[in-house]
Design an enzyme around this catalytic site. Sequence first.
Site, PDB file in Angstrom:
ATOM      1  N   HIS A 147       0.872  -1.294   0.086  1.00 37.99           N
ATOM      2  CA  HIS A 147      -0.069  -0.071  -0.013  1.00 37.99           C
ATOM      3  C   HIS A 147       0.844   1.344   0.214  1.00 37.99           C
ATOM      4  CE1 HIS A 147      -2.840  -3.169   1.147  1.00 37.99           C
ATOM      5  NE2 HIS A 147      -3.998  -2.118   0.908  1.00 37.99           N
ATOM      6  N   LYS A 536     -12.852   4.915   7.682  1.00 38.68           N
ATOM      7  CA  LYS A 536     -13.505   5.951   6.766  1.00 38.68           C
ATOM      8  C   LYS A 536     -14.960   6.145   6.709  1.00 38.68           C
ATOM      9  CE  LYS A 536     -12.860   5.377   2.340  1.00 38.68           C
ATOM     10  NZ  LYS A 536     -14.070   5.663   1.408  1.00 38.68           N
TER      11      LYS A 536
END
Length: 871
Positions: A147, A536
């Site tokens: 990532h 999120k």
Amino acid sequence: MIDQGLEHRSAAVTEMPDELRRDVRMLGSLLGQVIAEQGGEDLLADVERLRKAVIAARRGETSADEIASMVSAWEIDRAVEIARAFTCYFHLANLAEEHYRIRSLRRRDTDDAVQRESLAHAVQELGRQRVAELVRDLELHPVLTAHPTEARRRAVATAIRRVSHQLTEFNTPGRGASERDEAKRRLLEEIDLLWRTAQLRNTRLDPLDEVRTAMAAFDETLFRMVPQVYRSLDAALHDGTGAPLARPFIRFGSWIGGDRDGNPNVTAKVTREAIQIQAEHVLTALENACSRIGRTLTASAQFAPASAGLTAALAASVDHHPDLVSELATRSPREPHRQWLLFVAARIAATRRRDLDLAYRGPGELLADLRLAQDSLAASAPRQAYGELQHLIWQVETFGFHLAELEVRQHSQVHAAALEEIRAGGELSERTEEVLATIRVIAWIQDRFGVDACSRYVVSFTRSADDIAAVYELVAHALGGRPLALDVVPLFESGADLANSPRVLTGMLDIPQVQERLAAGGRRMEIMLGYSDSAKELGPAAATLRLYEAQEQLTAWAAAHGVKLRMFHGRGGALGRGGGPANRAVLAQAPGSVAGRFKVTEQGEVIFARYAHMAIARRHMEQVANAVLLASSAAVGARTAAAAERFRPLAERVARASEEAYRALTEAPGFPEWFALVSPLEEIGSLRLGSRPARRGLGAPRSLDDLRAIPWVFAWAQTRVNLPGWYGLGTGLAAVDSLEELQAAYAEWPLFNAMLDNAEMSLAKTDRSIAARYLALGGRDDFTERVLEEYDRTRTLVLRVTGHKRLLENRKVLSRAVQLRDPYVDALSHLQLRALTVLRTGEPSDHERDRLSTLLLLSVNGVAAGLQNTG
């Protein structure tokens, strides 16, 4: 000069140990010398003006407006050079802190004291017999991922390692004056080269670049660290004589080259090449280790005679490979163990070269040969039997011939679309052909390197058991009915998916292939919990509780169905993505959910923060192992369960109110567009952090669903707001009437304690005054006011609940690190604000836009280095 910045009277400096202060000042002084030589004394003077100004601002002696005026007066190219200076300073300051931490770890590792959070400490707490029982099921499984959160170029990271080596040379005790002078000269040379090395990548990384970058951690640290951890456990369990009691409990995994969810650059060809790169590195390491041990095993047959089994094996090797064995016997007469280990090393080399006449067919054969030598030595030379040779055996058991299990990940919608095409019977699209090719590559990897090399397939956004069955149906199409040992792992990410996860697992039990895998694997099953998207979507407080509740439900489900469930934690590096100290995260898990097993993603800057240096890597692994052992004990589980039961209603009130506040902001009309204006979100994609696109689709995000969790967190860190790490928590805490109950929850419940401590860390890295300047760029005073009010509320209430007078009061090392860096991060933030303000509100020419973008990206790079856990 930059080193004199440490003279400002902040708490960070007054608490700074002399040896750390000395290293930072020396490195800063050398950097200042390089800057003056390369850019002129006037450049160094401008760097100093900005440094002094931001320090004065922290004291309240100057204003942000004055600093903004100074920064805007510089030519853009001058501002770029100043940004480079502060970025280089951060790399050196980080290095100095790392070296101080290593020295501190070594000082604490004394004979007369058991180091806290170590394996020896776990044995002391639980007793040898109980730890020996727990170790039978102990498994730590770090999974390296690509990532894109590591902002440094590989060339910059390599330059920093060279500086690190020279700093070690300079600080080594007992050096003479001439040796220290030479080490300092080399330090200056390497810092000069670091200054000349471009901070920004010219091209985007491809997935194989990411694989090779991760291999640096294996080559330099992981291979040698693993046996040291096992040896620590063994030393705590018994007196060190005879066969070890410690069994290898670490297994590494990797998504690098296997994770294709949202990354079209990861293809079947890439996955094949990734495992080949891994194999090359591990076989080279095993060959070198075996050769080294073999060369040192000079014990004569007179004093360490070969066993009958080893004698027979040597005789058989003569029959099959007479020239090689004859050469070894000539070089090592009457040294049978040396001959054998060098013969084994030759076979490992042949395995790497694919010389099938001499190669091993798998790591099992190699282990048999190593144990043959060990058993032979055990009768007459037990120290040699269970010393370095045991380390090599542990390394083979841990890494095999594949180094780390390569895992594949793909989105459930990709599988559904592929099956729809296949069932329709028409021509298949390129994407569907790629899905089938990936499955065939998994089969090839298993044929070549064994099932352990690649047998897990993670399905993102698993909504039902049908998403799991789809993969097995695709396997049948790809392989024409040939069997494949494959565990399809559901990944639960959203709040709704976490709540629905037990029903999905129940449905999975009806899938024939799942039944076969459970029967073959002792009823073992793996599922993955996604921290990034849940945070999120829900905000940090609500996501924390939702993940905990999911673990409780899944643990109960596993017990009811006789399944040994391993939960794979998809934690990111930043606090808004499940980051924070891993050992504390383990202890905060739901009772019964650990059960001796902990699997977690390690990514980006976290890989290098934890595994770049041997002492730090070993300490990290021991801390996690200690936490897993303690969390798996009945006593700790009972305490945690009692606290969870008592404080659950309180936590639910906090979570409910915090989620409402978080959603009220992030789901408000115009919020995604505002976020793109107030942060360098658009420009982060130009940093070429990794091979994976920053978001789904093109253009500005229309909703947060369009945006991946990593750039969401990374961009907020750049604005000095760090919103994903704390927003909504203040409203949540305010919803509870009793401060005493909140304080009790913080004191008694590890989950609540970790949640508030992580929020406190995120708040400490927030700067309200600078954040306000970023937020103002969006032209929405209502959003700005809402964010700053929630910051004030959260900061106040977190301090009340924790009882701290200031943020990070109880975490001296971290507090010092944050306060040391704050003024220099401020400097880069002001440089970034200058660029962002013109790009957002001005009308620059094409040339100016290009130079401003360079300034902005350099500042992004530098702020990431200063804040460290950013993504």
